[in-house]
Write an enzyme that holds these catalytic residues in place. Sequence first.
Site, PDB file in Angstrom:
ATOM      1  N   CYS A   1       0.134   7.446   0.348  1.00 59.35           N
ATOM      2  CA  CYS A   1      -1.213   7.518  -0.204  1.00 59.35           C
ATOM      3  C   CYS A   1      -2.193   8.238   0.722  1.00 59.35           C
ATOM      4  CB  CYS A   1      -1.711   6.141  -0.564  1.00 59.35           C
ATOM      5  SG  CYS A   1      -1.628   4.972   0.791  1.00 59.35           S
TER       6      CYS A   1
ATOM      7  N   HIS B   1      -3.779   0.860   1.012  1.00 54.10           N
ATOM      8  CA  HIS B   1      -3.879   2.049   0.181  1.00 54.10           C
ATOM      9  C   HIS B   1      -5.041   2.891   0.670  1.00 54.10           C
ATOM     10  CE1 HIS B   1      -2.986   4.385  -3.297  1.00 54.10           C
ATOM     11  NE2 HIS B   1      -4.157   4.183  -3.887  1.00 54.10           N
TER      12      HIS B   1
ATOM     13  N   ASP C   1      -8.387   8.456  -7.518  1.00 53.26           N
ATOM     14  CA  ASP C   1      -7.201   8.060  -6.760  1.00 53.26           C
ATOM     15  C   ASP C   1      -6.126   9.109  -6.973  1.00 53.26           C
ATOM     16  OD1 ASP C   1      -5.119   6.964  -5.450  1.00 53.26           O
ATOM     17  OD2 ASP C   1      -5.326   4.958  -6.344  1.00 53.26           O
TER      18      ASP C   1
END
Lengths: 306, 650
Positions: B408, B452, B468
């Site tokens: 991520c 994350h 995201d």
Amino acid sequence: MRLPELDAILADINRIILGKERPVRLSLACLLARGHLLIEDLPGVGKTTLAHVLARVLGLDFQRIQFTSDMLPADVLGVSIFDRDSGAFHFHPGPIFTQVVLADEINRATPKAQSALLEAMEERQVTTEGKTRALPEPFFVIATQNPTHQIGTFPLPESQLDRFLLKVELGYPDAAAERELLAGADRRQMVAALVPRIAPQQLLELQERVRAVHASPALIDYVQILAAHTRTAPHWQAGLSPRACLGLLAVARAWALLDGRDHVLPEDVQAVLPGIIGHRLRPMDDTARTDPHGVAAALIEAVPLP
Amino acid sequence: MARIDRPVSRRQAWWLLAGAVATCLPLAPQFPLWLALAAAAALSWRAALTWRQWHLPPRWLLVMLVIAGTAGVFLQYRTTLGRTPGVALLVIFLALKLLELRTARDAVATALLCYFLILGQFLFTQTIPTALLACLTLLITTAALLAASDDRPEPQQQLRRAGLMLAQALPFMLLLFVLFPRVQGPLWGIPQDRFSAVSGLSDTMSPGSIAQLSQSDAIAFRVKFKGETPPQSQLYWRGPVMPSFDGRNWRVTQTLGAYAEVPYTGLGAPVDYEVTLEPHGKFWLFALELPATLPAESALTSDYQPVARQAVRNRLRYTQRAWPEAIAGINEARNLLGAAVELPKDGNPRIRAISAAWRAQHGDDSAAILAAAENFFSRQLLIYTLNPPLLGADMVDEFLFDTRRGFCEHFAAAFVFALRAAGVPARVVAGYQGGEVNPVDGYLVVRQYDAHAWAEAWIAGRGWVRVDPTAISAPSRISGNLADAVPAGEALPFLARGDLAWLRELRYRLDAVSNGWNQWVLGYNPQRQRDLLASLGLNEPDWRNMTAILSVLCGAVMLGLTAWILRNRLRVDPALAAWRRFTARLARRGIAWQPWEGPQAFAERAARQAPMHAAAIGEIAALYARVRYGPAPQAGELIRLKARISAFRP
């Protein structure tokens, strides 16, 4: 339910020993509980007569030993004598070889003679010259003694007193009883005329029945706390021994049986208590002469029923 | 009371040795080896002396040993104060005290020292196993203390007595725990070293830093939602925001305490929840995006991140409210927006070129640029993986065009870089995404592998918007969990794996127990106490009425225990109880039963005093005598006795 034979025995005795129902009943209870009896009182109040009557109505052999200060153990137990014909020693049993021994005025004898008797009482057998001879069954010693403060007495030590299950006192009769005594027939003839109410075998059965009388846990608690009280209270030099407690329970059982019950009540314990503690609890103040009934009453009232 | 200077018997010595060993053993891992061995040697020496019944060492030797032990502790820690040196000193003293165990006074002192050291265990750990171990040690030490006054009972009996005594103390312990006025924070300061090795998010982000966390299943925090748990895709737990980039690392900029209240308004229904944050040694508090309220003792940074005034070194619980939809930062300060487009002068030419093309095509239309960037990311076919290849100097370019494999932080970093290169203000937000609801107690558990990173872009007219980029390439990471998102066969932490259902089930239960312990025992703070007392109907509790309630309840427990013991001791025979009722009735008529009077004797006397009731009195007394003193008690007789007595009206 009351046992008729016991009632008849009591009635017989009470016909001769007048106005002394309670000591008479205690004496019988003592014998039913297989204990030896000590009768203490002044001379001439009927101690010997009581012992004699008990033996007669129970149908037991009876010997009387008059204790004196020059008495020897052999005079009680018996002696071996050389028999010229057979060329051997033969044992001649002393007066103790009988079912009821009346040891009269036991505290006039020396400790040596006293201990000969007392050993026989405990062991229910006699050992002389290396040979042990059993005493008959049943075997009772009824001892009488004069109050120890009288002249010419050897007081029994506590350890030997403890072997007597019960001590009863007769005391002077009341006026009515005394009058009846004076007006009545000769006591000696009356005793001689008595017939046994039971056989020795029946006596053994009665003793068994006494042992079977039920003592509940609550009652045993009561005996225990009575004894505990005598041990902790400051009035006495020493409390009741476990043997005394066993004796108290045994006599209370006999008392209950005399009352026709199959279980012991606190009243039974209380009724026989004076006879148990009279010769066992010695007051702190040694010189004080205390009435066992008064002491027992005070003890009873100090201990609530559990 | 036995005399305090009577000698200690062999058995008492064994008991105290057992207590000392049980006390010292759990503490051993906290100390250097020489110290543990020294204590063990002293205890073994004492055991040998007891075994052989030899004399205890002379006093001068003990004095020297005490000096040597103290010096050793000082040399080890450079101090004799503080948690570890203090407990170490006490352990040495306990071991040496046993060597001068001569009288009952020493025995009691030793047992008390053991008690104190049992408490010492909690200075190091406060978990459930520690507490269970401490209970066992407490039992042995209490048995040793009992043996110090009476060593006749057998060990089993002694332990049973000790257990019974502790059980009787339990209600008092619970009352004191619940009602004793609480102080905020731990009773004694837990030193810093406790959290030296805690894993968690840091204030910088470089490629691989979050992927590292994905191997840890340690718990970051637990959440209890007041209402429905929001869908998984909304569970963005905002952590450190990183607007500053130096070409390799993204960093937090120091903007602490910019706002005392949230500077934006939410849309739609807020979500209320309570966070129990595990200590992580940093200042930030995690909050569901976007935080609508601030926990006590905290402030909001200029980039909307709640931070505490003190580093989180103890487990912290706070209630929070979040707006899943909010408009934030429409009128964002110029300098912040300026900072949010800063990039290093050079590097990553390929993505810069693409961004410049977007800029040329869309101009100032940041929403269009954002759409173009999203479009570009989805077309690049990037692979989400836990084991991204290492990257060189132009790491954004390498990731987007060469390796195309990343975790991520690669996605977030590359996306923000691309937006900034196109002139759109953007920043990296680190935190946690998702979490797992424990079906046992309903808590949402967020673990380190839920860490994350995502991006935030500032769009004119809309303010800061969450994007995201991971979700673009690996949507299952957001809607499902880590295991769904990474390719099969990659090494995952045990708990993140989908198989092993029974193990997860077990782990759920253990975790629920552990959470209950944290929430209700370790986390029982003044606030919890107030809430609990309020729910029991005691509003506004202050220490005065709490002390009053405490004393009343302790008194009540004491009375209850006394009554229980007396009841066991003085259980009254039902026949006797009935008899007492009977005699009480007669006593009201002036016929008092003497406590020493047998039933028959009393009946005769009472019958004389009250002749009209003679028959009834006689019957009752005879029944009572038979029931209480007769052989083979019959139930029918007792019932009859009770009935007769109930009917008896003198």
